[in-house]
Scaffold this active site. Structure first.
Site, PDB file in Angstrom:
ATOM      1  N   GLU A 316       0.836  -1.213   0.000  1.00 14.36           N
ATOM      2  CA  GLU A 316       0.000   0.000   0.000  1.00 14.36           C
ATOM      3  C   GLU A 316       0.869   1.262   0.000  1.00 14.36           C
ATOM      4  O   GLU A 316       0.622   2.210   0.745  1.00 14.36           O
ATOM      5  CB  GLU A 316      -0.938  -0.001   1.202  1.00 14.36           C
ATOM      6  CG  GLU A 316      -1.849  -1.230   1.266  1.00 14.36           C
ATOM      7  CD  GLU A 316      -2.769  -1.230   2.473  1.00 14.36           C
ATOM      8  OE1 GLU A 316      -2.360  -0.742   3.548  1.00 14.36           O
ATOM      9  OE2 GLU A 316      -3.902  -1.710   2.346  1.00 14.36           O
ATOM     10  N   CYS A 409     -10.821  -0.168   7.690  1.00 21.78           N
ATOM     11  CA  CYS A 409     -10.261   1.112   8.108  1.00 21.78           C
ATOM     12  C   CYS A 409     -10.906   2.294   7.391  1.00 21.78           C
ATOM     13  O   CYS A 409     -11.055   3.371   7.977  1.00 21.78           O
ATOM     14  CB  CYS A 409      -8.752   1.120   7.887  1.00 21.78           C
ATOM     15  SG  CYS A 409      -8.232   0.710   6.208  1.00 21.78           S
TER      16      CYS A 409
END
Length: 652
Positions: A316, A409
């Protein structure tokens, strides 16, 4: 309690070295953002507790409160943070009583009670370690203990600022005191290290601002100054089968020495937001200059047209400079939120409009694309190119809207940004009030109260009415966006205005104002073509369509050839010399302005077939219908003369 400025999530102390401060009170009362925030309040936030119950997050807190033996539910150590982010969102929304869901205050109180019961006598709180056999503070790389603590602290600050109640703030202070007693150099401390996922840093600075307790600011400084010593570089022995290396953790060099943003995009930007907060409170010039340098490197070389960041699915992470492939863009929704938080802090620190330019670009595009129109579907990743053959696989890392995620998240993070959004719209200083983002609403600070009416970004007309003013001169500053080439300001105020200047993107109007006076700012909004930076190999020779602050895209659902067959977006080239036409479509995607362009079908021999009219929609609303193809950048047919490269539009 400390005195400061502003009522939102960022409130510098009265001694902070900032050029600007958040507005004391802000309300969005109409227009584009009211509609999106109502959906956030009445659908997203309202459904949050049920989602957290279903995923087991609340159950973990419940079991930790009674100390049973049936263990932790879920796949990730950081699941408590989803509760805290939802709680922060709910608290900010509670402060907006008009749009607060029914029963929200009771839900907040119930979850706060659950959190308080789950906290251990010494102040420690993280259910993964309380319900498991792994000792606390032994997995700093992947354990997220400090990360979760940071989100709890931010929720507590929101609750205290909205309600004045100390209940959750007391929980947060006990946890912060436990961390302070545990971490640091010296024989009286158990742990000398930093968290694998920054977040605690900015939370501790804000806790200092809320309580005037200097220990919290010093603890934030310890975590920021300790990073870069390589304490996290051996990540493989901390509960993960691969070691991402020190760049992933931002742990290769200290922040003050770093030359570029690296590694996991969310981690990097949360860390830099904390560094910006710390520099503001301590006057640390070297740290402040490092945040400016790293922001500029990020925007010039590692930011997508949409404001999204993070070009690699692997870890990421940020890629190399100018590594910005459209089809492999990760551009996580949380990374867009972190970028907004970082940029806003620099806007306050410096007063420069360029930081709010990026906030605007990211808000309307890279962030908002992650939130479904109906508030119950989400995107984790936000690519700029999806092919017809794309496999819409199940899971978190997919370009397909999902009701919730295993790693959830993004949804509560988006909820808290939208709930606190009014406080990103305006700021105040000794000179007056500055409007950073244009949203219909009321903005108050001291003796000044402004009412703003606008249909922005649908059109560029913004009317500002002075509803209350002191009996002395002050300055109304209006941001002229970097994308705007033509603007005008008129009204009765023009002849009596003492000065009208443009300075670093601000139109400054200084005079003795009276209640009832208005300013009418008109930003010329028309569709335009944008080129990529020439160093971005993946999209060289392409163009994109923009309209005001909005990035546009082609989505397969809108394209039908003359033979009533769908057009393959990968077989199109945009005719850059054909006019771009706009049309309001109230029946489409909640009401949008579409842009009509002329495209040519590419042929196998490199030539082009007959032109087709294609329809572009705002990037933020793609993927709200059936799964399908998407393109932001398209090859340019006859591209000798097109618009300016995108980077000068991001950097003034």
């Amino acid at each position: 309690m400390a005195t400061g400025f502003g009522g939102g999530p960022v409130r510098p102390s009265s001694t902070a070295r900032t050029r600007l401060n958040p507005i004391a009170r802000a309300r969005i009362t109409g227009g584009f953002w009211l509609a999106r925030r109502c959906v956030n309040a009445l659908t997203s936030i309202a459904s949050g507790p049920a989602k957290l119950e279903e995923a087991g997050n609340l159950g973990n807190l419940r079991r930790a409160a009674v100390k049973p033996d049936d263990g932790f539910t879920g796949d990730f150590q950081f699941q408590d943070s989803d509760v805290y982010k939802w709680l922060e969102a709910a608290c900010w929304q509670l402060g907006d009583a008009v749009n607060a869901p029914e029963g929200l205050a009771d839900q907040i109180d119930e979850i706060i009670g659950l959190i308080a019961k789950a906290q251990m006598p010494d102040g420690y709180l993280q259910t993964y370690y309380q319900l498991g056999s792994t000792p606390r503070w032994t997995e700093l790389g992947w354990g997220h203990e400090l990360y979760c603590a940071g989100h709890l602290i931010q929720a507590a600050i929101a609750h205290h600022r909205v309600t004045g109640d100390d209940t959750l703030l007391d929980v947060a202070r006990r946890l912060a005191d436990h961390i302070d007693a545990t971490f640091g150099p010296g024989p009286d401390k158990q742990v000398d290290g930093v968290c694998g996922h920054p977040e605690i840093e900015t939370a501790l600075v804000e806790l200092y601002r809320e309580t005037d307790e200097r220990r919290y600011l010093d603890l934030a400084a310890y975590f920021i100054d300790r990073r870069g010593a390589g304490t996290l570089s051996a990540g493989a022995d901390r509960g993960h089968d691969r070691d991402p290396g020190p760049d992933f953790w931002q742990d290769r060099v200290p922040i003050r020495e770093a030359t570029g943003v690296t590694g996991h995009a969310v981690r990097q930007l949360y860390l830099l937001a904390g560094a910006a907060d710390l520099a503001a409170e301590t006057g640390d010039v070297a740290l402040h200059e490092a945040t400016l340098r790293l922001w500029r490197e990020m925007v010039e070389t590692k930011t997508y047209l949409t404001g999204g960041v993070g070009s690699r699915y692997d870890w990421e992470s940020f890629g190399d400079p100018y590594e910005l492939p459209s089809d492999r863009a990760y551009a996580e929704t949380c990374a867009a939120i972190a970028s907004i938080q970082f940029s806003w802090r620099l806007a306050l620190a410096t007063g420069d409009a360029r930081y709010s330019d990026l906030v605007e670009r990211t808000l309307y595009n890279g962030f908002l694309s992650g939130v479904g129109l109906h508030g119950d579907q989400w995107l984790y990743v936000n690519p700029l190119h999806v092919r017809e053959s794309y496999s819409f696989r199940e899971g978190d890392q997919t370009a397909h809207r999902t009701p919730w995620f295993r790693c959830a998240c993004c949804p509560p993070n988006a909820m808290r940004l939208l709930a606190s959004l009014p406080y990103y719209a305006a700021s105040a200083s000794a000179d007056g009030i500055q409007l950073h983002q244009y949203a219909t609403g009321v903005y108050e600070h001291g003796d000044i109260e402004l009412a703003v009416e606008t249909n922005y970004p649908g059109d560029g007309r913004i009317t500002v009415t002075v509803q209350r003013a002191p009996e002395a001169e002050w300055e109304l500053s209006l941001r002229i966006p970097a994308w705007c080439a033509e603007w005008s300001v008129d009204g009765e105020h023009a002849d009596s205005t003492k000065t009208t200047t443009i300075d670093d993107g601000w139109l400054r109007l200084r005079k003795l104002w009276s209640a009832g006076e208005t300013v009418q700012l008109a930003l010329k909004i028309e569709p335009r073509l944008t080129q990529p930076h020439p160093k971005v190999d993946a999209i060289r020779g392409c163009v994109a369509i923009e309209y005001g602050p909005l990035v546009y895209c082609l989505e397969s659902a809108d394209q039908t050839a003359q033979a009533s067959q769908k057009i393959d977006l990968d077989e199109l080239a945009l005719d850059v010399h054909a006019p771009l036409e706009t049309e309001w479509r109230g029946d489409l995607l909640g009401g949008v302005t579409v842009v009509k362009a002329s495209a040519l079908a590419l042929m196998g021999d490199g030539g082009a077939d007959a032109a087709e009219v294609v329809t572009a929609i705002p990037y933020a609303v793609w993927a709200n219908r059936e799964p399908g193809a998407l393109r932001v950048w398209l090859p340019a047919q006859r591209a000798e003369v097109v618009g300016a490269p995108v980077q000068p539009g991001l950097i003034r």
